[in-house]
Design a protein around this motif. Structure first.
Motif, PDB file in Angstrom:
ATOM      1  N   ALA A 248      30.876-101.856  64.350  1.00 50.64           N
ATOM      2  CA  ALA A 248      31.842-101.787  63.844  1.00 50.64           C
ATOM      3  C   ALA A 248      31.935-100.252  64.771  1.00 50.64           C
ATOM      4  O   ALA A 248      33.770 -99.651  64.904  1.00 50.64           O
ATOM      5  CB  ALA A 248      31.700-100.719  62.263  1.00 50.64           C
ATOM      6  N   GLU A 249      31.458 -98.735  65.083  1.00 49.76           N
ATOM      7  CA  GLU A 249      31.470 -97.712  65.630  1.00 49.76           C
ATOM      8  C   GLU A 249      31.782 -98.197  67.007  1.00 49.76           C
ATOM      9  O   GLU A 249      33.093 -97.796  67.674  1.00 49.76           O
ATOM     10  CB  GLU A 249      30.016 -97.054  66.494  1.00 49.76           C
ATOM     11  CG  GLU A 249      29.730 -96.153  67.210  1.00 49.76           C
ATOM     12  CD  GLU A 249      28.302 -95.317  67.505  1.00 49.76           C
ATOM     13  OE1 GLU A 249      28.424 -95.238  68.326  1.00 49.76           O
ATOM     14  OE2 GLU A 249      27.547 -96.662  66.374  1.00 49.76           O
ATOM     15  N   CYS A 250      31.561 -99.226  67.601  1.00 50.36           N
ATOM     16  CA  CYS A 250      31.656 -99.903  69.098  1.00 50.36           C
ATOM     17  C   CYS A 250      33.249 -99.860  69.197  1.00 50.36           C
ATOM     18  O   CYS A 250      33.992 -99.732  69.628  1.00 50.36           O
ATOM     19  CB  CYS A 250      31.277-100.826  69.767  1.00 50.36           C
ATOM     20  SG  CYS A 250      29.905-100.182  70.420  1.00 50.36           S
ATOM     21  N   GLY A 251      34.108-100.656  68.274  1.00 53.94           N
ATOM     22  CA  GLY A 251      35.453-101.605  67.923  1.00 53.94           C
ATOM     23  C   GLY A 251      36.098-100.167  67.954  1.00 53.94           C
ATOM     24  O   GLY A 251      37.179 -99.893  68.253  1.00 53.94           O
ATOM     25  N   LEU A 252      36.003 -99.331  66.918  1.00 54.52           N
ATOM     26  CA  LEU A 252      36.928 -98.326  66.880  1.00 54.52           C
ATOM     27  C   LEU A 252      36.897 -96.929  67.997  1.00 54.52           C
ATOM     28  O   LEU A 252      38.001 -96.736  67.698  1.00 54.52           O
ATOM     29  CB  LEU A 252      36.093 -96.979  65.085  1.00 54.52           C
ATOM     30  CG  LEU A 252      35.874 -98.173  63.836  1.00 54.52           C
ATOM     31  CD1 LEU A 252      35.724 -96.871  62.647  1.00 54.52           C
ATOM     32  CD2 LEU A 252      37.434 -98.191  63.929  1.00 54.52           C
ATOM     33  N   LYS A 253      35.400 -96.434  68.372  1.00 57.86           N
ATOM     34  CA  LYS A 253      35.909 -95.608  69.883  1.00 57.86           C
ATOM     35  C   LYS A 253      36.314 -96.627  70.525  1.00 57.86           C
ATOM     36  O   LYS A 253      37.434 -95.821  71.168  1.00 57.86           O
ATOM     37  CB  LYS A 253      34.405 -95.509  70.744  1.00 57.86           C
ATOM     38  CG  LYS A 253      33.678 -95.155  69.503  1.00 57.86           C
ATOM     39  CD  LYS A 253      32.149 -94.204  70.038  1.00 57.86           C
ATOM     40  CE  LYS A 253      32.132 -93.504  68.766  1.00 57.86           C
ATOM     41  NZ  LYS A 253      29.860 -93.116  69.300  1.00 57.86           N
ATOM     42  N   ALA A 254      37.124 -97.909  70.743  1.00 58.66           N
ATOM     43  CA  ALA A 254      37.588 -99.124  72.034  1.00 58.66           C
ATOM     44  C   ALA A 254      39.324 -98.582  71.663  1.00 58.66           C
ATOM     45  O   ALA A 254      39.642 -98.148  72.119  1.00 58.66           O
ATOM     46  CB  ALA A 254      37.138-100.032  71.557  1.00 58.66           C
ATOM     47  N   LEU A 255      39.414 -98.970  70.189  1.00 61.02           N
ATOM     48  CA  LEU A 255      40.501 -97.970  69.576  1.00 61.02           C
ATOM     49  C   LEU A 255      41.153 -97.061  70.065  1.00 61.02           C
ATOM     50  O   LEU A 255      41.881 -96.248  69.971  1.00 61.02           O
ATOM     51  CB  LEU A 255      40.685 -98.296  68.666  1.00 61.02           C
ATOM     52  CG  LEU A 255      40.710 -99.790  67.837  1.00 61.02           C
ATOM     53  CD1 LEU A 255      40.879-100.357  66.087  1.00 61.02           C
ATOM     54  CD2 LEU A 255      42.125-100.877  68.418  1.00 61.02           C
ATOM     55  N   MET A 256      40.148 -95.863  69.359  1.00 61.73           N
ATOM     56  CA  MET A 256      40.285 -94.109  69.865  1.00 61.73           C
ATOM     57  C   MET A 256      40.597 -93.659  71.571  1.00 61.73           C
ATOM     58  O   MET A 256      41.250 -93.177  71.382  1.00 61.73           O
ATOM     59  CB  MET A 256      38.890 -93.689  69.103  1.00 61.73           C
ATOM     60  CG  MET A 256      38.726 -93.333  67.740  1.00 61.73           C
ATOM     61  SD  MET A 256      37.005 -93.139  67.288  1.00 61.73           S
ATOM     62  CE  MET A 256      37.190 -91.425  67.884  1.00 61.73           C
ATOM     63  N   LEU A 257      39.971 -94.718  72.014  1.00 63.16           N
ATOM     64  CA  LEU A 257      40.333 -94.043  73.759  1.00 63.16           C
ATOM     65  C   LEU A 257      41.989 -94.636  73.451  1.00 63.16           C
ATOM     66  O   LEU A 257      43.071 -94.093  74.392  1.00 63.16           O
ATOM     67  CB  LEU A 257      39.618 -95.580  74.363  1.00 63.16           C
ATOM     68  CG  LEU A 257      38.393 -94.748  74.924  1.00 63.16           C
ATOM     69  CD1 LEU A 257      37.355 -95.880  75.207  1.00 63.16           C
ATOM     70  CD2 LEU A 257      37.972 -93.371  75.393  1.00 63.16           C
ATOM     71  N   LYS A 258      41.978 -95.636  72.882  1.00 55.33           N
ATOM     72  CA  LYS A 258      43.834 -95.868  73.632  1.00 55.33           C
ATOM     73  C   LYS A 258      44.557 -94.948  72.837  1.00 55.33           C
ATOM     74  O   LYS A 258      45.764 -94.914  72.567  1.00 55.33           O
ATOM     75  CB  LYS A 258      43.569 -97.324  72.390  1.00 55.33           C
ATOM     76  CG  LYS A 258      43.110 -98.548  73.550  1.00 55.33           C
ATOM     77  CD  LYS A 258      43.284 -98.363  74.573  1.00 55.33           C
ATOM     78  CE  LYS A 258      42.640 -99.890  76.424  1.00 55.33           C
ATOM     79  NZ  LYS A 258      42.744 -99.788  76.824  1.00 55.33           N
ATOM     80  N   PHE A 259      44.274 -94.732  71.096  1.00 59.99           N
ATOM     81  CA  PHE A 259      45.131 -93.531  70.698  1.00 59.99           C
ATOM     82  C   PHE A 259      44.502 -91.649  70.904  1.00 59.99           C
ATOM     83  O   PHE A 259      44.755 -91.266  70.133  1.00 59.99           O
ATOM     84  CB  PHE A 259      44.841 -94.036  69.378  1.00 59.99           C
ATOM     85  CG  PHE A 259      44.788 -94.938  68.818  1.00 59.99           C
ATOM     86  CD1 PHE A 259      45.578 -95.724  69.093  1.00 59.99           C
ATOM     87  CD2 PHE A 259      44.208 -95.561  67.932  1.00 59.99           C
ATOM     88  CE1 PHE A 259      46.442 -96.926  68.328  1.00 59.99           C
ATOM     89  CE2 PHE A 259      44.530 -96.950  66.525  1.00 59.99           C
ATOM     90  CZ  PHE A 259      45.116 -97.939  67.052  1.00 59.99           C
ATOM     91  N   GLY A 260      44.374 -92.139  72.078  1.00 63.12           N
ATOM     92  CA  GLY A 260      43.878 -91.115  72.914  1.00 63.12           C
ATOM     93  C   GLY A 260      42.309 -89.809  72.732  1.00 63.12           C
ATOM     94  O   GLY A 260      42.408 -88.548  73.468  1.00 63.12           O
ATOM     95  N   MET A 261      41.309 -90.710  72.549  1.00 62.87           N
ATOM     96  CA  MET A 261      40.391 -89.488  73.145  1.00 62.87           C
ATOM     97  C   MET A 261      39.767 -89.775  74.274  1.00 62.87           C
ATOM     98  O   MET A 261      39.853 -90.128  75.308  1.00 62.87           O
ATOM     99  CB  MET A 261      39.293 -90.813  72.090  1.00 62.87           C
ATOM    100  CG  MET A 261      37.485 -90.301  71.947  1.00 62.87           C
ATOM    101  SD  MET A 261      36.413 -91.475  71.109  1.00 62.87           S
ATOM    102  CE  MET A 261      36.191 -92.684  72.431  1.00 62.87           C
TER     103      MET A 261
END
Length: 138
Positions: A36-49
């Motif tokens: 879950a952590e890794c999946g959310l971080k993958a999306l966060m990168l796409k959303f500007g992290m």
């Protein structure tokens, strides 16, 4: 080695599922949180992290949280990004009782009920990742 949140999400999810089927609750539970952590971080990168490639980690210390802390942090990226509109999660964090240090706990402390609740949380993230693939975001 280079950080790849998407690949890490996928392999941890697959391993968690195999361990869950084998009734290895402790390790399945741990890997559901990591997936879950890794999946959310993958999306966060796409959303500007912002990611520091030199240090191979998110730039902001708040983005280096694990499953129990990253759920709310994800929302700050998703809600602030135009493409994030259709990538929401429930506000209730299914990982609030999960902590990365539980990997050191005795396996008798884990059961199907605990693992299943974290499995459902990780499954929500899996659905978002699949949607992101379909949408061409990942």
């Amino acid at each position: 080695m280079q950080c790849d949140f998407y690949d890490a999400h996928d392999r941890h999810w697959q391993d968690a599922e195999q361990l869950f089927q084998a009734q290895r609750w402790a390790n399945a539970d741990h890997l559901y949180g990591v997936a879950a952590e890794c999946g959310l971080k993958a999306l966060m990168l796409k959303f500007g992290m912002v990611f520091n490639s030199n240090k191979d980690m998110p730039n902001d210390k708040k983005d280096r949280e694990h499953a129990n802390g990253i759920w709310a942090r994800y929302e700050s990226y998703r809600s602030g990004h135009q493409q994030g509109v259709s990538y929401g999660l429930p506000s209730a964090n299914p990982f609030q009782d999960w902590h990365v240090s539980q990997r050191y706990a005795h396996q008798a402390d884990f059961d199907i009920i605990r693992a299943e609740s974290h499995r459902k949380g990780a499954e929500l993230v899996c659905k978002l990742i699949k949607q992101a693939k379909t949408d061409g975001l990942i």
